[in-house]
Scaffold this motif. Structure first.
Motif, PDB file in Angstrom:
ATOM      1  N   VAL A  15       0.817  -1.050   0.089  1.00  0.00           N
ATOM      2  CA  VAL A  15      -0.012   0.016   0.007  1.00  0.00           C
ATOM      3  C   VAL A  15       0.902   1.088  -0.027  1.00  0.00           C
ATOM      4  CG1 VAL A  15      -1.835   1.450   1.375  1.00  0.00           C
ATOM      5  CG2 VAL A  15      -2.105  -1.225   1.018  1.00  0.00           C
ATOM      6  N   ARG A  16       1.729   1.390   0.768  1.00  0.00           N
ATOM      7  CA  ARG A  16       2.732   2.334   0.768  1.00  0.00           C
ATOM      8  C   ARG A  16       3.500   2.670  -0.629  1.00  0.00           C
ATOM      9  NH1 ARG A  16       4.847   0.334   5.469  1.00  0.00           N
ATOM     10  NH2 ARG A  16       6.989  -0.098   4.682  1.00  0.00           N
ATOM     11  N   ALA A  17       4.008   1.608  -0.992  1.00  0.00           N
ATOM     12  CA  ALA A  17       4.598   1.656  -2.554  1.00  0.00           C
ATOM     13  C   ALA A  17       3.491   2.218  -3.489  1.00  0.00           C
ATOM     14  CB  ALA A  17       5.138   0.243  -2.856  1.00  0.00           C
ATOM     15  N   GLY A  18       2.253   1.623  -3.398  1.00  0.00           N
ATOM     16  CA  GLY A  18       1.405   2.360  -4.330  1.00  0.00           C
ATOM     17  C   GLY A  18       0.989   3.759  -4.007  1.00  0.00           C
ATOM     18  N   LEU A  19       0.923   4.016  -2.927  1.00  0.00           N
ATOM     19  CA  LEU A  19       0.620   5.454  -2.804  1.00  0.00           C
ATOM     20  C   LEU A  19       1.900   6.518  -2.845  1.00  0.00           C
ATOM     21  CD1 LEU A  19      -1.104   5.137   1.195  1.00  0.00           C
ATOM     22  CD2 LEU A  19      -2.083   5.925  -1.212  1.00  0.00           C
ATOM     23  N   SER A  20       2.830   5.933  -2.678  1.00  0.00           N
ATOM     24  CA  SER A  20       4.197   6.768  -2.987  1.00  0.00           C
ATOM     25  C   SER A  20       4.470   7.158  -4.383  1.00  0.00           C
ATOM     26  CB  SER A  20       5.444   5.956  -2.276  1.00  0.00           C
ATOM     27  OG  SER A  20       6.625   6.715  -2.720  1.00  0.00           O
ATOM     28  N   LEU A  21       4.105   5.939  -5.236  1.00  0.00           N
ATOM     29  CA  LEU A  21       3.873   6.027  -6.823  1.00  0.00           C
ATOM     30  C   LEU A  21       3.033   7.027  -7.299  1.00  0.00           C
ATOM     31  CD1 LEU A  21       5.412   4.731  -9.316  1.00  0.00           C
ATOM     32  CD2 LEU A  21       3.473   3.176  -9.112  1.00  0.00           C
ATOM     33  N   MET A  22       1.936   6.781  -6.685  1.00  0.00           N
ATOM     34  CA  MET A  22       0.579   7.535  -6.981  1.00  0.00           C
ATOM     35  C   MET A  22       0.837   9.124  -6.691  1.00  0.00           C
ATOM     36  SD  MET A  22      -2.992   7.696  -5.398  1.00  0.00           S
ATOM     37  CE  MET A  22      -2.921   6.149  -5.120  1.00  0.00           C
ATOM     38  N   LEU A  23       1.311   9.208  -5.460  1.00  0.00           N
ATOM     39  CA  LEU A  23       1.353  10.907  -4.920  1.00  0.00           C
ATOM     40  C   LEU A  23       2.851  11.450  -5.237  1.00  0.00           C
ATOM     41  CD1 LEU A  23      -0.298   9.809  -1.676  1.00  0.00           C
ATOM     42  CD2 LEU A  23      -1.215  11.501  -3.119  1.00  0.00           C
ATOM     43  N   GLY A  24       3.738  10.482  -5.369  1.00  0.00           N
ATOM     44  CA  GLY A  24       5.078  11.099  -5.608  1.00  0.00           C
ATOM     45  C   GLY A  24       4.895  11.445  -7.158  1.00  0.00           C
ATOM     46  N   GLY A  25       4.074  11.117  -7.809  1.00  0.00           N
ATOM     47  CA  GLY A  25       4.128  11.652  -9.225  1.00  0.00           C
ATOM     48  C   GLY A  25       3.603  13.036  -9.373  1.00  0.00           C
ATOM     49  N   ALA A  26       2.818  13.457  -8.413  1.00  0.00           N
ATOM     50  CA  ALA A  26       2.316  14.833  -8.485  1.00  0.00           C
ATOM     51  C   ALA A  26       3.423  16.196  -8.379  1.00  0.00           C
ATOM     52  CB  ALA A  26       1.226  15.119  -7.377  1.00  0.00           C
ATOM     53  N   ASP A  27       3.443  16.895  -9.218  1.00  0.00           N
ATOM     54  CA  ASP A  27       4.509  18.076  -9.155  1.00  0.00           C
ATOM     55  C   ASP A  27       4.435  18.871  -8.053  1.00  0.00           C
ATOM     56  OD1 ASP A  27       5.291  17.207 -11.597  1.00  0.00           O
ATOM     57  OD2 ASP A  27       4.152  18.743 -12.584  1.00  0.00           O
ATOM     58  N   ASP A  28       3.073  18.852  -7.330  1.00  0.00           N
ATOM     59  CA  ASP A  28       3.115  19.824  -6.088  1.00  0.00           C
ATOM     60  C   ASP A  28       3.115  18.842  -4.850  1.00  0.00           C
ATOM     61  OD1 ASP A  28       0.851  18.586  -6.788  1.00  0.00           O
ATOM     62  OD2 ASP A  28      -0.571  20.353  -6.026  1.00  0.00           O
ATOM     63  N   ILE A  29       3.430  17.743  -4.735  1.00  0.00           N
ATOM     64  CA  ILE A  29       3.640  16.953  -3.638  1.00  0.00           C
ATOM     65  C   ILE A  29       4.898  16.449  -3.360  1.00  0.00           C
ATOM     66  CG2 ILE A  29       2.610  14.849  -2.363  1.00  0.00           C
ATOM     67  CD1 ILE A  29       0.213  15.453  -3.655  1.00  0.00           C
ATOM     68  N   GLU A  30       5.677  16.430  -2.284  1.00  0.00           N
ATOM     69  CA  GLU A  30       6.962  15.872  -1.992  1.00  0.00           C
ATOM     70  C   GLU A  30       6.594  14.719  -0.695  1.00  0.00           C
ATOM     71  OE1 GLU A  30      11.348  17.127  -0.275  1.00  0.00           O
ATOM     72  OE2 GLU A  30       9.821  18.619  -0.444  1.00  0.00           O
ATOM     73  N   ILE A  31       7.066  13.592  -1.019  1.00  0.00           N
ATOM     74  CA  ILE A  31       6.942  12.625   0.036  1.00  0.00           C
ATOM     75  C   ILE A  31       8.226  12.654   0.756  1.00  0.00           C
ATOM     76  CG2 ILE A  31       6.566  10.126   0.649  1.00  0.00           C
ATOM     77  CD1 ILE A  31       5.299   9.715  -2.087  1.00  0.00           C
ATOM     78  N   VAL A  32       8.113  13.027   2.096  1.00  0.00           N
ATOM     79  CA  VAL A  32       9.082  13.251   2.859  1.00  0.00           C
ATOM     80  C   VAL A  32       9.451  11.969   3.913  1.00  0.00           C
ATOM     81  CG1 VAL A  32       9.107  16.001   2.885  1.00  0.00           C
ATOM     82  CG2 VAL A  32       7.891  14.689   4.840  1.00  0.00           C
ATOM     83  N   GLY A  33       8.652  11.222   3.962  1.00  0.00           N
ATOM     84  CA  GLY A  33       8.956  10.113   4.840  1.00  0.00           C
ATOM     85  C   GLY A  33       7.768   9.071   4.936  1.00  0.00           C
ATOM     86  N   GLU A  34       8.125   7.759   5.387  1.00  0.00           N
ATOM     87  CA  GLU A  34       7.263   6.802   5.244  1.00  0.00           C
ATOM     88  C   GLU A  34       7.384   5.781   6.542  1.00  0.00           C
ATOM     89  OE1 GLU A  34       7.373   3.888   2.127  1.00  0.00           O
ATOM     90  OE2 GLU A  34       7.332   5.430   0.674  1.00  0.00           O
ATOM     91  N   ALA A  35       6.015   5.291   7.367  1.00  0.00           N
ATOM     92  CA  ALA A  35       6.266   4.621   8.373  1.00  0.00           C
ATOM     93  C   ALA A  35       5.380   3.480   8.152  1.00  0.00           C
ATOM     94  CB  ALA A  35       5.861   5.601   9.678  1.00  0.00           C
ATOM     95  N   ALA A  36       5.668   2.571   9.097  1.00  0.00           N
ATOM     96  CA  ALA A  36       5.034   1.277   9.136  1.00  0.00           C
ATOM     97  C   ALA A  36       4.052   0.948  10.425  1.00  0.00           C
ATOM     98  CB  ALA A  36       5.960   0.068   9.099  1.00  0.00           C
ATOM     99  N   ASP A  37       4.180   2.159  11.069  1.00  0.00           N
ATOM    100  CA  ASP A  37       3.226   1.914  12.193  1.00  0.00           C
ATOM    101  C   ASP A  37       3.132   3.428  13.017  1.00  0.00           C
ATOM    102  OD1 ASP A  37       1.940   1.129  14.794  1.00  0.00           O
ATOM    103  OD2 ASP A  37       2.442  -0.812  14.103  1.00  0.00           O
ATOM    104  N   GLY A  38       1.970   3.636  13.807  1.00  0.00           N
ATOM    105  CA  GLY A  38       1.955   4.873  14.573  1.00  0.00           C
ATOM    106  C   GLY A  38       2.975   5.262  15.463  1.00  0.00           C
ATOM    107  N   ASP A  39       3.515   4.146  16.000  1.00  0.00           N
ATOM    108  CA  ASP A  39       4.517   4.428  17.185  1.00  0.00           C
ATOM    109  C   ASP A  39       5.756   5.127  16.708  1.00  0.00           C
ATOM    110  OD1 ASP A  39       5.671   2.269  15.669  1.00  0.00           O
ATOM    111  OD2 ASP A  39       5.821   1.207  17.332  1.00  0.00           O
ATOM    112  N   GLU A  40       5.879   5.226  15.134  1.00  0.00           N
ATOM    113  CA  GLU A  40       6.864   5.855  14.542  1.00  0.00           C
ATOM    114  C   GLU A  40       6.725   7.149  14.049  1.00  0.00           C
ATOM    115  OE1 GLU A  40       8.433   3.511  10.992  1.00  0.00           O
ATOM    116  OE2 GLU A  40       7.411   1.749  11.745  1.00  0.00           O
ATOM    117  N   VAL A  41       5.315   7.608  14.140  1.00  0.00           N
ATOM    118  CA  VAL A  41       4.914   9.025  13.540  1.00  0.00           C
ATOM    119  C   VAL A  41       5.560  10.229  14.119  1.00  0.00           C
ATOM    120  CG1 VAL A  41       2.848  10.392  13.130  1.00  0.00           C
ATOM    121  CG2 VAL A  41       2.784   7.924  12.740  1.00  0.00           C
TER     122      VAL A  41
END
Length: 228
Positions: A15-41
């Motif tokens: 899911v993270r990979a799909g979201l990263s691919l989808m959202l990272g393709g937008a010129d006005d969105i920069e993905i600055v990090g990813e986490a696998a659980d809420g305890d990392e947020v």
């Protein structure tokens, strides 16, 4: 134009990979990090300073609800959008009351998820249409007996701080009207409506329009409107 800084949080790497691919393709969105659980947020928010956190509601250690409550206590809290399959109304209500900017369903079209991130970053809370319908039905009528009476009394006591015009605007927000629709209904300018909405949020100590709508529903004011 400054890019929207986005943090992705989901325990499913696909899911993270799909979201990263989808959202990272937008010129006005920069993905600055990813986490696998809420305890990392919290640590990641400190390090990456995102504008928006797109987060799964169900995670194994700290779920999206608990993480939302933790983040919204911060003075510099980012906007939060939760991904859900919408199986638990009470969970959705809890997160919205905690200050989540909205929900999108996991089967939402990619373009609509991108649009949701943009809208939330601009301060416009987002709910998928299906979530909106189910949420408002739940908020308006699922509780019963003494609990519902207590909830209604508390909501009405909170709304008592509003003047008549602010109350009218709050009810219109509860019906789901945008600023332009409220302006037309109440014979006000859009700028004046925006001012009233800001005052309502400040007086009630709320974060966004969704929370206004929930409070109006809890108070039974939409029922009053229908009966009038």
């Amino acid at each position: 134009m400054t890019a929207i800084r986005l943090l992705l949080v989901d325990d499913d790497p696909l899911v993270r990979a799909g979201l990263s691919l989808m959202l990272g393709g937008a010129d006005d969105i920069e993905i600055v990090g990813e986490a696998a659980d809420g305890d990392e947020v919290e640590e990641l928010v400190d390090r990456t300073r995102p504008d928006v956190v797109l987060m799964d509601i169900r995670m194994p250690s700290v779920d999206g609800l608990a993480a939302t409550e933790l983040l919204r206590r911060r003075a510099d809290a980012p906007h939060i959008v939760l991904l859900t399959t919408f199986h638990a109304d009470e969970q959705v209500l809890r997160a919205l009351r905690a200050g989540a900017a909205g929900f999108v369903l996991k089967d939402t079209a990619p373009a609509d998820i991108v649009d949701a991130v943009r809208r939330v970053a601009a301060g416009d809370p987002v709910l998928s249409p299906t979530v909106t319908r189910q949420l408002m039905a739940h908020a308006a009528g699922t509780a019963a007996g003494n609990a519902a009476d207590t909830r209604r009394a508390r909501a009405r006591a909170r709304l008592a701080v509003l003047n008549d015009r602010e109350r009218e605007v709050a009810v219109a927000v509860g019906r789901g009207h945008a600023n332009a629709g409220i302006a037309a209904e109440l014979y006000l300018s859009v700028a004046t409506v925006k001012t009233h909405v800001s005052r309502v949020l400040a007086r009630l100590g709320l974060d966004n329009r969704v929370q206004i709508a929930l409070l109006v529903h809890d108070a039974g004011l939409l029922e009053d409107t229908r009966d009038a």
